[in-house]
Design a protein around this motif. Structure first.
Motif, PDB file in Angstrom:
ATOM      1  N   GLN A   1       0.822  -1.201   0.000  1.00 19.15           N
ATOM      2  CA  GLN A   1       0.000   0.000   0.000  1.00 19.15           C
ATOM      3  C   GLN A   1       0.863   1.261   0.000  1.00 19.15           C
ATOM      4  OE1 GLN A   1      -3.247   0.414  -0.439  1.00 19.15           O
ATOM      5  NE2 GLN A   1      -2.871   2.624  -0.374  1.00 19.15           N
ATOM      6  N   ASN A   2       1.943   1.241   0.752  1.00 24.38           N
ATOM      7  CA  ASN A   2       2.803   2.422   0.830  1.00 24.38           C
ATOM      8  C   ASN A   2       3.572   2.658  -0.465  1.00 24.38           C
ATOM      9  OD1 ASN A   2       2.636   3.786   3.493  1.00 24.38           O
ATOM     10  ND2 ASN A   2       3.101   1.751   4.256  1.00 24.38           N
ATOM     11  N   ILE A   3       4.010   1.599  -1.110  1.00 22.21           N
ATOM     12  CA  ILE A   3       4.705   1.759  -2.394  1.00 22.21           C
ATOM     13  C   ILE A   3       3.754   2.324  -3.437  1.00 22.21           C
ATOM     14  CG2 ILE A   3       5.759   0.514  -4.331  1.00 22.21           C
ATOM     15  CD1 ILE A   3       7.025  -1.379  -2.285  1.00 22.21           C
ATOM     16  N   VAL A   4       2.567   1.754  -3.524  1.00 20.07           N
ATOM     17  CA  VAL A   4       1.587   2.211  -4.517  1.00 20.07           C
ATOM     18  C   VAL A   4       1.155   3.643  -4.217  1.00 20.07           C
ATOM     19  CG1 VAL A   4      -0.724   1.828  -5.455  1.00 20.07           C
ATOM     20  CG2 VAL A   4       0.805  -0.123  -5.046  1.00 20.07           C
ATOM     21  N   ALA A   5       0.942   3.964  -2.939  1.00 19.58           N
ATOM     22  CA  ALA A   5       0.541   5.317  -2.559  1.00 19.58           C
ATOM     23  C   ALA A   5       1.636   6.323  -2.893  1.00 19.58           C
ATOM     24  CB  ALA A   5       0.209   5.371  -1.068  1.00 19.58           C
ATOM     25  N   TYR A   6       2.874   5.938  -2.693  1.00 18.89           N
ATOM     26  CA  TYR A   6       3.988   6.833  -3.023  1.00 18.89           C
ATOM     27  C   TYR A   6       4.011   7.113  -4.520  1.00 18.89           C
ATOM     28  CZ  TYR A   6       8.723   8.730  -3.145  1.00 18.89           C
ATOM     29  OH  TYR A   6       9.816   9.545  -3.335  1.00 18.89           O
ATOM     30  N   ARG A   7       3.860   6.059  -5.315  1.00 21.70           N
ATOM     31  CA  ARG A   7       3.859   6.227  -6.767  1.00 21.70           C
ATOM     32  C   ARG A   7       2.691   7.093  -7.234  1.00 21.70           C
ATOM     33  NH1 ARG A   7       3.884   0.054  -8.413  1.00 21.70           N
ATOM     34  NH2 ARG A   7       2.592   0.953 -10.059  1.00 21.70           N
ATOM     35  N   ALA A   8       1.563   7.025  -6.540  1.00 19.53           N
ATOM     36  CA  ALA A   8       0.345   7.717  -6.977  1.00 19.53           C
ATOM     37  C   ALA A   8       0.407   9.221  -6.742  1.00 19.53           C
ATOM     38  CB  ALA A   8      -0.868   7.130  -6.268  1.00 19.53           C
ATOM     39  N   GLY A   9       1.300   9.687  -5.856  1.00 16.06           N
ATOM     40  CA  GLY A   9       1.410  11.118  -5.609  1.00 16.06           C
ATOM     41  C   GLY A   9       0.306  11.645  -4.711  1.00 16.06           C
ATOM     42  N   ASP A  10       0.183  12.963  -4.657  1.00 14.39           N
ATOM     43  CA  ASP A  10      -0.718  13.605  -3.703  1.00 14.39           C
ATOM     44  C   ASP A  10      -2.182  13.284  -3.944  1.00 14.39           C
ATOM     45  OD1 ASP A  10       1.440  14.758  -2.446  1.00 14.39           O
ATOM     46  OD2 ASP A  10       1.310  16.637  -3.581  1.00 14.39           O
ATOM     47  N   ASP A  11      -2.571  13.068  -5.203  1.00 14.21           N
ATOM     48  CA  ASP A  11      -3.994  12.830  -5.456  1.00 14.21           C
ATOM     49  C   ASP A  11      -4.411  11.381  -5.213  1.00 14.21           C
ATOM     50  OD1 ASP A  11      -3.008  11.428  -7.621  1.00 14.21           O
ATOM     51  OD2 ASP A  11      -3.972  12.683  -9.153  1.00 14.21           O
ATOM     52  N   GLY A  12      -3.433  10.516  -4.936  1.00 18.77           N
ATOM     53  CA  GLY A  12      -3.758   9.129  -4.616  1.00 18.77           C
ATOM     54  C   GLY A  12      -4.206   8.291  -5.788  1.00 18.77           C
ATOM     55  N   GLN A  13      -4.054   8.808  -7.005  1.00 19.79           N
ATOM     56  CA  GLN A  13      -4.509   8.098  -8.193  1.00 19.79           C
ATOM     57  C   GLN A  13      -3.333   7.830  -9.135  1.00 19.79           C
ATOM     58  OE1 GLN A  13      -7.751   7.089  -8.713  1.00 19.79           O
ATOM     59  NE2 GLN A  13      -8.173   7.865  -6.646  1.00 19.79           N
ATOM     60  N   LEU A  14      -3.145   6.576  -9.516  1.00 24.44           N
ATOM     61  CA  LEU A  14      -2.132   6.248 -10.508  1.00 24.44           C
ATOM     62  C   LEU A  14      -2.587   6.701 -11.889  1.00 24.44           C
ATOM     63  CD1 LEU A  14      -1.099   2.650  -9.358  1.00 24.44           C
ATOM     64  CD2 LEU A  14       0.288   4.716  -9.194  1.00 24.44           C
ATOM     65  N   GLY A  15      -1.620   7.081 -12.716  1.00 19.35           N
ATOM     66  CA  GLY A  15      -1.947   7.469 -14.073  1.00 19.35           C
ATOM     67  C   GLY A  15      -2.331   8.922 -14.218  1.00 19.35           C
ATOM     68  N   THR A  16      -1.985   9.751 -13.228  1.00 17.31           N
ATOM     69  CA  THR A  16      -2.271  11.185 -13.304  1.00 17.31           C
ATOM     70  C   THR A  16      -0.958  11.973 -13.307  1.00 17.31           C
ATOM     71  OG1 THR A  16      -2.509  11.304 -10.895  1.00 17.31           O
ATOM     72  CG2 THR A  16      -4.514  10.944 -12.186  1.00 17.31           C
ATOM     73  N   ASP A  17      -1.077  13.283 -13.469  1.00 15.28           N
ATOM     74  CA  ASP A  17       0.111  14.114 -13.685  1.00 15.28           C
ATOM     75  C   ASP A  17       1.061  14.156 -12.494  1.00 15.28           C
ATOM     76  OD1 ASP A  17      -0.722  14.709 -16.222  1.00 15.28           O
ATOM     77  OD2 ASP A  17      -1.627  16.642 -15.694  1.00 15.28           O
ATOM     78  N   ASP A  18       0.564  13.895 -11.298  1.00 11.08           N
ATOM     79  CA  ASP A  18       1.450  14.015 -10.138  1.00 11.08           C
ATOM     80  C   ASP A  18       2.060  12.679  -9.707  1.00 11.08           C
ATOM     81  OD1 ASP A  18      -0.747  12.790  -8.975  1.00 11.08           O
ATOM     82  OD2 ASP A  18      -0.654  14.003  -7.148  1.00 11.08           O
ATOM     83  N   ASP A  19       1.937  11.654 -10.537  1.00 13.08           N
ATOM     84  CA  ASP A  19       2.571  10.368 -10.220  1.00 13.08           C
ATOM     85  C   ASP A  19       4.070  10.550 -10.023  1.00 13.08           C
ATOM     86  OD1 ASP A  19       0.100   9.288 -10.541  1.00 13.08           O
ATOM     87  OD2 ASP A  19       0.623   7.971 -12.206  1.00 13.08           O
ATOM     88  N   LYS A  20       4.640   9.758  -9.144  1.00 12.35           N
ATOM     89  CA  LYS A  20       6.071   9.820  -8.875  1.00 12.35           C
ATOM     90  C   LYS A  20       6.752   8.555  -9.397  1.00 12.35           C
ATOM     91  CE  LYS A  20       5.584  12.371  -4.513  1.00 12.35           C
ATOM     92  NZ  LYS A  20       5.848  12.301  -3.049  1.00 12.35           N
ATOM     93  N   MET A  21       8.007   8.708  -9.803  1.00 14.28           N
ATOM     94  CA  MET A  21       8.821   7.572 -10.182  1.00 14.28           C
ATOM     95  C   MET A  21       9.910   7.388  -9.132  1.00 14.28           C
ATOM     96  SD  MET A  21      11.037   6.850 -13.634  1.00 14.28           S
ATOM     97  CE  MET A  21      12.402   7.904 -13.137  1.00 14.28           C
ATOM     98  N   ILE A  22      10.021   6.194  -8.584  1.00 12.97           N
ATOM     99  CA  ILE A  22      11.094   5.885  -7.640  1.00 12.97           C
ATOM    100  C   ILE A  22      12.378   5.784  -8.445  1.00 12.97           C
ATOM    101  CG2 ILE A  22      11.946   4.218  -5.945  1.00 12.97           C
ATOM    102  CD1 ILE A  22       8.946   3.328  -5.654  1.00 12.97           C
ATOM    103  N   GLU A  23      13.369   6.595  -8.121  1.00 14.88           N
ATOM    104  CA  GLU A  23      14.553   6.692  -8.964  1.00 14.88           C
ATOM    105  C   GLU A  23      15.661   5.715  -8.578  1.00 14.88           C
ATOM    106  OE1 GLU A  23      15.858  10.711  -9.156  1.00 14.88           O
ATOM    107  OE2 GLU A  23      14.025  11.418 -10.134  1.00 14.88           O
TER     108      GLU A  23
END
Length: 229
Positions: free
Chosen positions: A73-95
């Motif tokens: 849950q924490n990995i997916v939430a981190y990737r999803a960014g502030d809006d909590g949704q994957l596939g949106t503009d604020d998604d993060k990439m773990i570098e």
């Protein structure tokens, strides 16, 4: 009544085992040496772990990798960014591993599970595989940052190995490689070891410099003569 007691005991045991096999909130890869001893942060294995963490679905991380529900849950939430949704503009990439290590409940146990799954399921690629898969994926969102993140793989694949792939051709062009400079340096260096293959590897640069730009350099005159002009 006896069956109920046994069932309750089994449930408690299962919960205890699950607790023992998951990381604590602030556990770090380095806490038992695993970051240093098992996975070199600059290695292709490390890239594979990061690739898996960035791309796997919640179900894959849960069911196939075997991470705890909290870790997943924490990995997916981190990737999803502030809006909590994957596939949106604020998604993060773990570098890198350091960034992955900073996610709560991702520690040495999670690292071991991710590494085992990444190695067994094709997430660990060679340098050119990384360029083809990760750099191309990274560019639309992170642009210039991708060249820093994947500097080692780009150097190995596109320059040391002189890959003629479209990805490497695009990268060399994007990084401001003047076609004639490439012909003068990399093409010349390539010849002693690869001979005729160099004309295929640097086909686009030769076309641009020696034909489109009609360079009168000695190397271009030699190339045109060699190619039968």
């Amino acid at each position: 009544m006896k069956m109920l007691v046994v069932s309750l005991l089994f449930g408690v045991t299962a919960v205890a085992c699950a607790a023992e096999s998951s990381d604590g909130r602030d556990d770090s890869f380095a806490s038992d040496g695993k970051a240093d001893e098992s996975v070199d942060p600059e290695s292709l294995e490390a890239r594979g772990v990061v690739r898996l963490a960035n791309s796997a679905s919640k179900q894959e991380l849960d069911d196939d990798v075997g991470l705890s529900a909290r870790t997943t849950q924490n990995i997916v939430a981190y990737r999803a960014g502030d809006d909590g949704q994957l596939g949106t503009d604020d998604d993060k990439m773990i570098e890198d591993l350091e960034e992955l290590d900073g996610i709560p409940y991702v520690g040495p146990i999670s690292l071991g599970l991710l590494l085992d799954y990444a190695v067994a399921n094709g997430y660990v690629l060679d340098a050119c595989g990384v360029v083809e898969a990760d750099v191309q994926t990274c560019l639309p969102e992170h642009a210039e940052g991708c060249f820093d993140i994947y500097e080692q793989e780009i150097q190995t694949c596109c320059y040391d190995q002189a890959s003629a792939s479209q990805a490497c051709t695009d990268i060399r062009e994007h990084l401001g490689e003047d076609a004639c400079a490439v012909v003068e340096t990399d093409f010349q260096s390539c010849l002693p070891e690869h001979a005729e293959g160099c004309f295929d590897i640097y086909e686009q640069e030769i076309q641009t410099c020696c034909y489109d730009q009609a360079s009168t350099s000695q190397v271009c005159m030699d190339i045109r003569q060699h190619l039968g002009e």
